[in-house]
Design a protein around this motif. Structure first.
Motif, PDB file in Angstrom:
ATOM      1  N   ARG A  13       2.526   9.706  -2.191  1.00  0.00           N
ATOM      2  CA  ARG A  13       1.823  10.326  -3.072  1.00  0.00           C
ATOM      3  C   ARG A  13       1.551  11.349  -3.905  1.00  0.00           C
ATOM      4  O   ARG A  13       1.898  12.722  -2.927  1.00  0.00           O
ATOM      5  CB  ARG A  13      -0.018   9.644  -2.115  1.00  0.00           C
ATOM      6  CG  ARG A  13      -0.705   9.852  -2.885  1.00  0.00           C
ATOM      7  CD  ARG A  13      -2.467   9.918  -2.290  1.00  0.00           C
ATOM      8  NE  ARG A  13      -2.389   8.777  -0.966  1.00  0.00           N
ATOM      9  CZ  ARG A  13      -2.630   7.505  -1.506  1.00  0.00           C
ATOM     10  NH1 ARG A  13      -3.723   7.600  -3.061  1.00  0.00           N
ATOM     11  NH2 ARG A  13      -2.709   6.220  -0.492  1.00  0.00           N
TER      12      ARG A  13
ATOM     13  N   TRP B 159       1.924   7.882  -7.142  1.00  0.00           N
ATOM     14  CA  TRP B 159       3.020   7.616  -6.997  1.00  0.00           C
ATOM     15  C   TRP B 159       4.600   7.623  -7.480  1.00  0.00           C
ATOM     16  O   TRP B 159       4.855   7.255  -8.604  1.00  0.00           O
ATOM     17  CB  TRP B 159       3.261   6.093  -6.224  1.00  0.00           C
ATOM     18  CG  TRP B 159       2.179   6.184  -5.177  1.00  0.00           C
ATOM     19  CD1 TRP B 159       0.859   4.793  -6.097  1.00  0.00           C
ATOM     20  CD2 TRP B 159       1.974   5.688  -3.780  1.00  0.00           C
ATOM     21  NE1 TRP B 159       0.371   5.129  -4.678  1.00  0.00           N
ATOM     22  CE2 TRP B 159       0.749   5.318  -3.671  1.00  0.00           C
ATOM     23  CE3 TRP B 159       2.724   6.474  -2.747  1.00  0.00           C
ATOM     24  CZ2 TRP B 159      -0.061   5.499  -2.699  1.00  0.00           C
ATOM     25  CZ3 TRP B 159       1.837   6.222  -1.860  1.00  0.00           C
ATOM     26  CH2 TRP B 159       0.973   5.515  -1.299  1.00  0.00           C
TER      27      TRP B 159
ATOM     28  N   LEU C 177       3.187  -2.495  -1.052  1.00  0.00           N
ATOM     29  CA  LEU C 177       1.530  -1.606  -1.309  1.00  0.00           C
ATOM     30  C   LEU C 177       0.691  -2.391  -1.519  1.00  0.00           C
ATOM     31  O   LEU C 177       0.494  -2.898  -2.665  1.00  0.00           O
ATOM     32  CB  LEU C 177       2.346  -0.628  -3.061  1.00  0.00           C
ATOM     33  CG  LEU C 177       1.080   0.268  -3.510  1.00  0.00           C
ATOM     34  CD1 LEU C 177       0.439   0.913  -1.792  1.00  0.00           C
ATOM     35  CD2 LEU C 177       1.775   0.819  -4.824  1.00  0.00           C
TER      36      LEU C 177
ATOM     37  N   ARG D 285      -1.802   1.300   0.896  1.00  0.00           N
ATOM     38  CA  ARG D 285      -2.128   2.033  -0.712  1.00  0.00           C
ATOM     39  C   ARG D 285      -3.521   3.854   0.281  1.00  0.00           C
ATOM     40  O   ARG D 285      -3.665   4.164  -0.632  1.00  0.00           O
ATOM     41  CB  ARG D 285      -3.634   1.738  -1.569  1.00  0.00           C
ATOM     42  CG  ARG D 285      -4.605   1.111  -0.509  1.00  0.00           C
ATOM     43  CD  ARG D 285      -5.488  -0.268  -1.414  1.00  0.00           C
ATOM     44  NE  ARG D 285      -6.797  -0.517  -0.895  1.00  0.00           N
ATOM     45  CZ  ARG D 285      -8.011   0.022  -1.620  1.00  0.00           C
ATOM     46  NH1 ARG D 285      -8.098   0.923  -2.187  1.00  0.00           N
ATOM     47  NH2 ARG D 285      -8.665   0.122  -0.379  1.00  0.00           N
TER      48      ARG D 285
ATOM     49  N   GLY E 297      -5.603   0.057  -6.919  1.00  0.00           N
ATOM     50  CA  GLY E 297      -3.813   0.538  -6.272  1.00  0.00           C
ATOM     51  C   GLY E 297      -3.303   0.245  -5.998  1.00  0.00           C
ATOM     52  O   GLY E 297      -2.204   0.663  -5.139  1.00  0.00           O
ATOM     53  N   THR E 298      -3.605  -1.055  -5.133  1.00  0.00           N
ATOM     54  CA  THR E 298      -2.246  -2.399  -4.695  1.00  0.00           C
ATOM     55  C   THR E 298      -1.180  -2.663  -5.778  1.00  0.00           C
ATOM     56  O   THR E 298      -1.738  -2.350  -7.158  1.00  0.00           O
ATOM     57  CB  THR E 298      -2.749  -3.565  -4.350  1.00  0.00           C
ATOM     58  OG1 THR E 298      -3.337  -4.353  -4.812  1.00  0.00           O
ATOM     59  CG2 THR E 298      -3.809  -2.917  -2.822  1.00  0.00           C
TER      60      THR E 298
END
Length: 764
Positions: free
Chosen positions: A67, A72, A423, A428, A713-714
């Motif tokens: 991160r 990413w 992810l 995440r 965020g996945t």
């Protein structure tokens, strides 16, 4: 990989179905059942077909990522290992070793490499704050096995292929393919049961897929199974039907069971369970009078407020009616790699309650605390507070209670690393994700589920695809991190012998160790000429393993001192490679007293911790039954772990993330088929579609687990398109079975009301 047919074991659930994978031009052309597999005989379920989807999934991570403030970014492996080891070392140095928490998901037990590497990895981390899926699943079974038989993974398995009465309570093997009972093609086996004049009896709050095949079905109120089972025990004594049969010389404390059951008459428990007194008596009589019978319970009986007692009583009833260690009853396996015996030889039979968790004082089991207290240990300040977290092949945010609170906890950590190739909702929150190879890129041997199978078999599968040079297996990831952490702890250098041990471990890998375990097992052959070559490496390896690692039992590299002299011999890794469909080792066999590991060699029928917990069961009996709606989970044959929802093949069709509710409850609440309903508890709220069905017991609703893929965020496109809602967002984490520490996933009360879209717009 060469064109042609390759044979393998499907690893996506406990059933161990054999698959025949046809390869063309380096890709999978088809996946079918392997007719020659000695356990599954050609049967597969839809999950096996999806092995291709999971391998080819474009969302699967293949390089480490970290991160950053801009999103990413990919990393090289050495850089990632250095970063993770340094950050974990910093946290440990600043806050103490218990400031690191570790969670291991259940895919680890389908992976022999991960299992072999996990203990040195955990030792290198050094923290007492360890968690796994166990306390959301089978912990009551492990505790009962430890207390009664002396070993935590010695489970009595229903001999379903030879029984005449299969009594199933709180389990749905038609959806699970068996659980702690590895049983592929359960439909075929139940059909065979009926064709020989046998009978299937199912007891459950839902008329499940298994119940629809039953000759006799009974609804039971969630959380009341212990009352029902104790009333069955009461009936056996009242009607003089107790006969332990073959096992009688090795059991003790029957009189204590008789006294404990006195208050729990069928008439006394009827209102709480929903079964009429005569129906309860008849269940006990059927079990007692059918010579070949087996009582089996699983998630529904174990993950509830009295899950520990309920699971213990299932064992007790099988013993009191003479079904333990008898053909057609419940029997112990004799696997090719006997992890039970290996553990016993190294002093690792299991332990419980040696310490308690910092915040809630919950007991550890086998060195792990209940997963329901992860958030407590992260969010509560003080000495021992978790500041960094490691997840390995797990998604606790969707699989452990109170997902909203876990989300808050994970988002506030100083550092988090995940060994995972997705992810997802949990990863995440990580600072670094280390993706292992996919399952078809590594070899496979089922160390654990071979010990729970309804027949003794052994099967090894070579890797189907060669991993890229830049890929790492999960065992390589864990060993590399462990090695670097150990060096940091020792100031940068290890003694020469220890360094050689780590290098030997990393060079050997899991498969030569498999060969040693096979040869040293009850069916094994001597190492012969290979012994002088392997012994030095094994000596080095023993030096870096934890003191009571099961592999310590292999130090002599000689066959275990087995008492089963009539078993076939000659098993080795090369023998399994020559038989890619597997080798049949025969049906389950009586093996008492050899399978008793208690100090006095007796089966402890009435462990004192269970007797003490009966005060709580009596209090439930004396409290009027609640009229609030009660929540239970459910399983579908196409869904096991949350990551399977990223296969279009497994999620296609009608929406399976629904709330099942009985028509009378739906009418009372003003709900119609297809409506959206809001479910709420003190933990949170979710909205799910309504499915009205008489399959539900009145007063009970059901929502499946593993869904809830709508968090931001996945990177799981298919799962996000079929998001559903997470039942764990409304499961309270302050409700546990105090006896075992198991999360109460079934039987919590819930409020339900119609949900209107306008309410959402007003909030916006």
């Amino acid at each position: 990989m060469e064109n042609g047919t390759h044979y393998r074991t499907c690893h996506l659930c406990e059933a161990m179905c054999g698959v025949a994978i046809e390869m063309k031009s380096g890709r999978i052309a088809s996946i079918k059942g392997d007719d020659n597999d000695p356990l599954s005989h050609g049967h597969i379920c839809p999950k096996a077909i999806a092995l291709q989807d999971l391998h080819e999934d474009p969302d699967r991570l293949k390089k480490p990522i970290r991160r950053t403030s801009t999103g990413w970014q990919q990393m090289e492996w050495d850089e990632a290992f250095d970063l993770v080891a340094e950050r974990l070392h910093e946290v440990r140095k600043q806050h103490g070793k218990n400031a690191i928490g570790v969670y291991q998901g259940n895919p680890n037990v389908h992976n022999h490499g991960a299992m072999i590497a996990s203990l040195p990895f955990l030792r290198a981390i050094g923290s007492q704050n360890r968690f796994s899926a166990t306390s959301n699943d089978q912990l009551p079974h492990m505790l009962a096995s430890l207390e009664m038989f002396g070993h935590q993974i010695l489970f009595p398995i229903p001999d379903i292929d030879r029984t005449d009465l299969f009594m199933c309570i709180g389990a749905n093997p038609m959806a699970s393919n068996g659980s702690l009972m590895t049983v592929p093609d359960i439909r075929g086996r139940l059909k065979a049961l009926k064709s020989r004049g046998g009978k299937l009896v199912v007891i459950d709050p839902r008329n499940t897929e298994t119940a629809k095949l039953a000759d006799e079905f009974h609804f039971v109120r969630p959380g009341s199974d212990a009352l029902l089972l104790m009333a069955m025990v009461n009936t056996l004594f009242a009607e003089d039907r107790v006969d332990p049969g073959h096992a009688e010389p090795w059991i003790k404390d029957i009189d204590l069971i008789r006294l404990a059951a006195l208050p729990f008459t069928p008439d006394a428990v009827s209102a709480h369970t929903g079964l009429m007194p005569e129906a309860i008596r008849d269940l006990a009589r059927q079990l007692a009078t059918t010579p070949k019978a087996a009582l089996y319970g699983r998630i529904g009986t174990s993950t509830q407020a009295h899950g520990g007692v309920a699971t213990w009583l299932i064992y007790v009833l099988n013993i009191l009616t003479g079904k333990l260690d008898t053909t057609g009853g419940v029997m112990f396996t004799q696997p090719a790699i006997d992890m039970v015996e290996l553990g016993a030889m190294s002093g690792q039979k299991g332990h419980f309650g040696r310490r308690t968790s910092r915040v809630k004082g919950l007991p550890e089991f086998g060195g792990e605390y209940p997963s329901s207290t992860i958030a407590d240990e992260i969010l509560t300040p003080g000495e021992g507070q978790i500041k960094a977290f490691v997840t390995v092949a797990g998604n606790p945010l969707l699989s452990s209670p109170n997902g909203g609170r876990l989300e808050e906890a994970f988002s506030g950590l100083e550092f988090m690393v995940s060994v995972d190739y997705y992810l997802n909702e949990t990863t995440r929150h990580a600072d670094v994700i280390l993706p292992p190879t996919a399952a078809l890129e590594r070899s496979h041997y089922d160390l654990i589920f071979s010990m729970f199978a309804v027949r003794n078999t052994a099967k090894y599968s070579e890797a189907l695809f060669k991993p890229s040079p830049d890929a790492r297996h999960d065992w390589q990831i864990m060993l590399e991190l462990a090695h670097r952490l150990e060096k940091k702890r020792k100031g940068g250098r290890l003694p020469l012998r220890a360094e050689a041990g780590w290098r030997a471990f990393k060079q050997l890998g899991p498969d030569p160790l498999l060969d040693i375990m096979l040869r040293s097992g009850p069916y094994g052959t001597e190492l012969g000429p290979a012994k002088p070559l392997i012994q030095p490496a094994m000596d080095l390896l023993m030096g870096i393993l934890p003191e009571r690692h099961p592999l310590k039992g292999l130090a002599r590299l000689s066959p275990l001192d087995r008492r089963w002299r009539d078993l076939p011999k000659g098993l080795s890794l090369s023998a399994l490679k020559a038989n890619p469909s597997g080798i049949d080792l025969g049906p389950l066999r009586p093996c008492l007293p050899d399978r008793i590991y208690t100090r006095d060699g007796k089966i402890n029928l009435a462990p004192r911790r269970y007797l003490r917990d009966l005060d709580r069961l009596i209090a439930r009996l004396e409290t009027p039954a609640s009229d609030e709606l009660m929540l239970i989970g459910r399983r579908h044959v196409r869904s096991n772990n949350s990551w399977m929802h990223n296969s279009q093949r497994l999620v296609k069709g009608k929406d399976r993330c629904t709330m099942m509710i009985h028509p009378t409850d739906a009418s009372r609440l003003g709900l119609l088929e297809g409506d959206a309903a809001e479910l709420s508890t003190d933990a949170g709220k979710i909205v799910v579609p309504v499915e009205i069905t008489e399959d539900m017991m009145p007063g009970v609703i059901s929502v499946p687990h593993g869904w809830g893929h709508s968090r931001m965020g996945t990177r799981q496109a298919v799962a996000e398109a079929h998001a559903g809602a997470s039942i764990n967002d409304i499961i309270r984490d302050d409700q546990i079975d105090p006896l075992s520490g198991t999360s109460v996933l079934n039987g919590q009360t819930v409020h339900v009301k119609a949900w209107k879209a306008e309410r959402s717009r007003k909030r916006a």
